[in-house]
Design a protein around this motif. Structure first.
Motif, PDB file in Angstrom:
ATOM      1  N   ALA A 171       0.732  -1.410   0.060  1.00  0.00           N
ATOM      2  CA  ALA A 171      -0.091   0.046   0.002  1.00  0.00           C
ATOM      3  C   ALA A 171       0.880   1.433   0.045  1.00  0.00           C
ATOM      4  CB  ALA A 171      -1.006  -0.005   1.143  1.00  0.00           C
ATOM      5  N   PHE A 172       0.664   2.038  -1.150  1.00  0.00           N
ATOM      6  CA  PHE A 172       1.195   3.501  -0.823  1.00  0.00           C
ATOM      7  C   PHE A 172       0.019   4.561  -0.535  1.00  0.00           C
ATOM      8  CE2 PHE A 172       1.632   7.547  -3.011  1.00  0.00           C
ATOM      9  CZ  PHE A 172       2.811   8.107  -2.287  1.00  0.00           C
ATOM     10  N   ASP A 173       0.391   5.250   0.409  1.00  0.00           N
ATOM     11  CA  ASP A 173      -0.796   6.310   1.178  1.00  0.00           C
ATOM     12  C   ASP A 173       0.323   7.202   2.108  1.00  0.00           C
ATOM     13  OD1 ASP A 173      -2.465   7.736   2.474  1.00  0.00           O
ATOM     14  OD2 ASP A 173      -4.192   6.492   1.804  1.00  0.00           O
ATOM     15  N   PRO A 174       0.298   8.531   1.750  1.00  0.00           N
ATOM     16  CA  PRO A 174       1.378   9.277   2.388  1.00  0.00           C
ATOM     17  C   PRO A 174       0.465   9.381   3.999  1.00  0.00           C
ATOM     18  CG  PRO A 174       0.767  10.524   0.303  1.00  0.00           C
ATOM     19  CD  PRO A 174      -0.092   9.136   0.468  1.00  0.00           C
ATOM     20  N   PHE A 175      -0.761   9.018   4.098  1.00  0.00           N
ATOM     21  CA  PHE A 175      -1.492   9.316   5.523  1.00  0.00           C
ATOM     22  C   PHE A 175      -1.420   7.965   6.185  1.00  0.00           C
ATOM     23  CE2 PHE A 175      -3.049  12.667   2.397  1.00  0.00           C
ATOM     24  CZ  PHE A 175      -2.675  13.769   3.095  1.00  0.00           C
TER      25      PHE A 175
END
Length: 531
Positions: A171-175
């Motif tokens: 998973a890529f998600d800055p948050f």
């Protein structure tokens, strides 16, 4: 008088009934949104507008909406609403981001299966009387690596479903925090590494300046050969021309798209390519999802129009119904504090500093900030509200800062507002007593205890005898009744203030007479919107 709502798109009858059951006058005209001129003519008399995607709430429509307070979108996307125009007009824009989460996530999973096994092409071939079993060799999902871009509400459900399919999930998600990723059972990863490792990539992010065209020809070249890409989020996240080229070259093995850069999509570089599954934006198109978002938007709009609760708003801080009950007196106080400083300030404002102390520091400070700023702006623009005020302040270049701290004084909680101009700083503080009534407790650093009334008089002077008599005599001679009289001073013989709560506005000639006495440095009538 009951609020009046227009439903200009197709919503379920159950949603219409929610408005009626809550005592809201509702007009259900599901085809009106398609007629721009008819909508323009009708909109001025409504407090609320409930829509789906057919109605276009343009700047022209919004500017004609003299009474409109809220626009509710049954669904997630609000590209059909001019949110800047709505904010400037003080209209809340809300959507329903949770009503179709499961449906959209399931569609992404279905599209992943479809492209993995080439189901649409195999179905069409079989319908045509062919039996091309060897032509449609697919791949298993079990054991494959899924790269999820955006692990929020919908992306999180996709992650959960993919784990059930025995896929390895990146998973890529800055948050997304490491702790949340561990709890979800996924591996948090940077975007470049996700592109290099994933067998399937699915997108679940909104379209913003940062995400528009986030998958380019260069990004596609980073991906492993044979990758399959699914987009059920928003059109324009992927360069469709670059993807078409990568599909034709064989670098990308397949794609499944429910959304397109231009919709309705009557043509696209992706159309008619082998192993490309396309659907007409069906992510939320299930009976359950349509019912859910319709009921949700009706509830949200009714709550706002009747109680002031703000849920899932896109252009102002949200306040739940429970928060509204607790915060109501504090929001009123914040507005009064802003209104006081706004009425006292004649020069251009450079900055607004807001201090929250004690219990109030734990509340929804964004909402309280908006109430303060709206109060300050009311002097210059009586039609301003909590939605439009921050926009106006930003346009004027006013800096807004917030400080919150633990209990430091005699009160369980208080708010202090300081307005900064080129010439001076002006501050006022207040609290909410146990009876739920807001009070002023400090002005210019001088402690007071003043009930807030609709009409008030504020004076400053040197601490000398005779001021009380002078004010009382002036009010009495002119038939102005004093409901409450509050005094404060910095020190014996120092600066003193008086704040009078009076029954009616003070005539201009009384203000003039007080000024001619030479006893006052300042005489200022004030008005507050007291509930």
């Amino acid at each position: 008088m009951a609020p009046k709502v227009l439903i200009s798109d197709k919503l379920s009858e159950a949603a219409v009934q929610i408005f009626r059951d809550r005592g809201i006058d509702v007009d259900f005209m599901p085809d009106l949104g398609k007629d721009k001129e008819a909508l323009l003519a009708a909109i001025p008399k409504y407090d609320g507008l409930a829509i789906r995607s057919a109605t276009k709430a343009t700047e022209k429509i919004i500017n004609a909406a003299d009474n409109l307070k809220v626009i509710g979108r049954a669904g997630i996307g609000t590209d059909n609403i001019d949110k800047d125009a709505a904010s400037k007009k003080g209209i809340i824009v809300m959507n329903t981001p949770f009503g179709n989460m499961t449906t959209t996530a399931e569609h992404a999973i279905a599209m992943m299966f479809a492209v993995a096994r080439q189901i649409p092409e195999a179905s069409a071939s079989t319908h045509a009387g062919k039996w091309e079993k060897s032509k449609f060799m697919g791949v298993e999902l079990t054991g494959k690596t899924l790269g999820v871009i955006g692990a929020g509400n919908i992306g999180g459900i996709v992650c959960d479903r993919a784990k059930g399919l025995k896929m390895k999930v990146l998973a890529f998600d800055p948050f997304l925090s490491e702790e949340k990723a561990d709890k979800m059972g996924v591996t948090k990863i940077e975007l470049d590494e996700l592109f290099e490792k994933a067998d399937f990539i699915t997108l679940h992010v909104p379209k913003t300046e940062q995400t528009a065209n986030m998958i380019t020809a260069e990004r596609l070249a980073q991906m492993k050969k044979g990758v399959r890409i699914i987009n059920c989020a928003r059109g324009g996240l992927v360069d469709e021309d670059a993807l078409a080229a990568a599909l034709k070259s064989g670098h990308v093995a397949g794609a499944a798209f429910d959304v397109f850069a231009v919709e309705p999509a009557t043509e696209s570089p992706l159309f008619n390519l082998p192993n490309v599954v396309v659907t007409p934006h069906l992510g939320a198109a299930t009976t359950e999802a349509q019912e859910n978002v319709a009921l949700q938007v009706a509830d949200q709009m009714a709550n706002y129009l009747l109680t002031g609760a703000v849920e899932n708003a896109l252009n102002t801080p949200s306040i739940t119904a429970e928060e509204a009950k607790v915060m109501g007196p504090w929001v009123e106080l914040a507005s009064h504090l802003g209104n006081f400083t706004g009425q006292m300030t004649d020069e251009p404002i450079k900055a607004i500093n807001i201090l929250y102390d004690g219990t109030v520091a734990q509340m929804n400070l964004e909402a309280l900030n908006c109430a303060v700023v709206a109060g300050i702006m009311k002097k210059a623009n009586p039609d301003v509200n909590v939605v439009s005020a921050p926009v106006i302040a930003k346009d004027k270049g006013i800096q807004i800062s917030t400080t919150n701290q633990d209990k430091t004084g005699a009160f369980d909680g208080y708010i202090k507002v300081t307005v900064v101009t080129d010439k001076r700083e002006r501050s006022v503080a207040g609290t909410v007593f146990s009876d739920g009534k807001p009070r002023f407790i400090q002005i210019k650093g001088i402690n007071i205890d003043a009930e807030i009334g609709q009409n008030m008089l504020y004076t400053t002077n040197e601490d000398v005898p005779g001021i009380i008599g002078l004010l009382g005599n002036a009010m009495g001679k002119n038939g102005v009744n004093i409901a409450n009289f509050t005094l404060g001073r910095s020190a014996v013989g120092g600066e003193a203030i008086a704040l009078l709560y009076i029954d009616h506005p003070i005539p201009d000639d009384v203000i003039a007479a007080l000024n001619t006495t030479g006893m006052f440095k300042q005489v200022r009538p004030l008005a507050f919107d007291v509930k």
